[in-house]
Scaffold this motif. Structure first.
Motif, PDB file in Angstrom:
ATOM      1  N   LEU A  74      13.367  22.854   3.305  1.00 33.56           N
ATOM      2  CA  LEU A  74      12.980  24.421   3.119  1.00 33.56           C
ATOM      3  C   LEU A  74      12.582  25.491   2.454  1.00 33.56           C
ATOM      4  CD1 LEU A  74      16.956  23.134   2.052  1.00 33.56           C
ATOM      5  CD2 LEU A  74      16.532  24.241   4.378  1.00 33.56           C
ATOM      6  N   GLU A  75      12.377  25.047   1.416  1.00 32.31           N
ATOM      7  CA  GLU A  75      11.114  26.379   1.181  1.00 32.31           C
ATOM      8  C   GLU A  75       9.639  25.779   2.302  1.00 32.31           C
ATOM      9  OE1 GLU A  75      10.468  28.349  -1.858  1.00 32.31           O
ATOM     10  OE2 GLU A  75      12.138  27.594  -2.790  1.00 32.31           O
ATOM     11  N   LEU A  76       9.376  25.360   2.866  1.00 33.81           N
ATOM     12  CA  LEU A  76       8.400  25.546   3.268  1.00 33.81           C
ATOM     13  C   LEU A  76       8.844  26.198   4.906  1.00 33.81           C
ATOM     14  CD1 LEU A  76       5.469  24.684   4.122  1.00 33.81           C
ATOM     15  CD2 LEU A  76       6.217  23.218   5.470  1.00 33.81           C
ATOM     16  N   LEU A  77      10.020  25.903   4.690  1.00 36.68           N
ATOM     17  CA  LEU A  77      10.190  26.162   6.497  1.00 36.68           C
ATOM     18  C   LEU A  77      10.639  28.326   5.850  1.00 36.68           C
ATOM     19  CD1 LEU A  77      12.442  24.090   8.033  1.00 36.68           C
ATOM     20  CD2 LEU A  77       9.762  24.304   8.709  1.00 36.68           C
ATOM     21  N   THR A  78      11.471  28.317   4.875  1.00 37.12           N
ATOM     22  CA  THR A  78      11.330  30.045   4.473  1.00 37.12           C
ATOM     23  C   THR A  78      10.183  30.530   4.440  1.00 37.12           C
ATOM     24  OG1 THR A  78      13.630  28.682   3.972  1.00 37.12           O
ATOM     25  CG2 THR A  78      13.181  31.331   2.921  1.00 37.12           C
ATOM     26  N   ALA A  79       9.307  29.591   3.828  1.00 34.34           N
ATOM     27  CA  ALA A  79       8.409  30.690   4.017  1.00 34.34           C
ATOM     28  C   ALA A  79       7.157  30.881   5.085  1.00 34.34           C
ATOM     29  CB  ALA A  79       7.474  30.372   3.059  1.00 34.34           C
TER      30      ALA A  79
END
Length: 256
Positions: free
Chosen positions: A52-57
């Motif tokens: 989730l952190e990667l896809l948000t960024a």
């Protein structure tokens, strides 16, 4: 209460299911360099926080999270972050799941699903495209383990490598380590206090005479004792950015 439910409760306030704080998670993810349109898979994704952190960024990426037990709120959390259309959650044993090849593979704190480090390295090598990247997080010994640490973890000195041994095994498997992060004592303490604290808080909110309350408190107490009286300052955790050394396929030029 089964192990899966206990783990879910224990990680309620620390969704990164590893002794890595959020700032260091983001720092590690920022070093990945997948091309636009790349696909990412998280093997043993747990609460899905790394993905989730990667896809948000990176709104140009899509991803798949795989775990034998998925939290019920994963879809809602993905929608809250605006990535719901770019992520898929698959409930499956990651060791037996065949989802194709990905540009980036995560496996952080989930080597037990593959029978240990060797099986994990074999699995991620088969799943990452040639020239792709892997984010691997696994336990190490920070120092030769005491008898108390071995008893607490039901482990031997040979069960985990030290940091140098981890790097050597990675290289022997055809990966080149790039950046790495070694979890600090503060990260470990925060993770362990959160683990036992979340389980304790949940237990105390249950009916006084309920079986679930008694079970949760017993697990929290046993875990706390094993940590503080056993492996604290001895068990380590390293998260490594690995580069696949195989050359990526380049299609031949169109003769026309």
């Amino acid at each position: 209460m089964d192990r899966t439910e206990i783990s879910r409760i224990a990680h309620l306030h620390h969704p990164v299911a590893a002794p890595v704080d959020t700032n260091n998670v983001r720092a590690l993810l920022s070093l990945l360099s997948p091309p636009a349109g790349a696909r990412v898979v998280d093997l043993g994704c747990g609460q899905g926080e790394w993905l989730l952190e990667l896809l948000t960024a990176r709104p140009d990426l899509s991803g798949v999270g795989v775990d034998v037990a998925l939290p019920a709120d994963l879809d809602a959390r993905a929608r809250e972050r605006g990535v719901g259309t770019r992520v898929q959650w698959v409930q499956a044993d990651a060791a037996n799941w065949d989802g194709g090849v990905f540009d980036v593979v995560f496996c952080v704190g989930a080597s037990h699903a593959f029978g240990g480090l060797a099986g994990t390295l074999d699995a991620v090598r088969d799943m990452v495209r040639p020239g792709g990247q892997v984010l691997l997080g696994d336990t190490t010994w920070d120092k030769p383990p005491s008898k108390a640490a071995q008893e607490a973890l039901e482990a031997t000195p040979e069960d985990f490598p030290d940091l140098l041994g981890l790097v050597k095994r990675v290289q022997e498997s055809g990966f080149e380590p790039g950046y790495g992060h070694v979890s600090t004592l503060a990260e470990w303490d925060d993770y362990e206090w959160s683990w036992t604290g979340s389980l304790t808080a949940w237990a105390l909110a249950q009916d006084q005479d309920s079986l679930e309350r008694a079970q949760a408190l017993e697990v929290a107490r046993e875990h706390r004792l094993a940590w503080l009286g056993g492996y604290r300052r001895q068990l380590g955790f390293a998260t490594l950015l690995l580069h696949d050394l195989r050359q990526p396929f380049v299609p031949p030029a169109d003769p026309s």
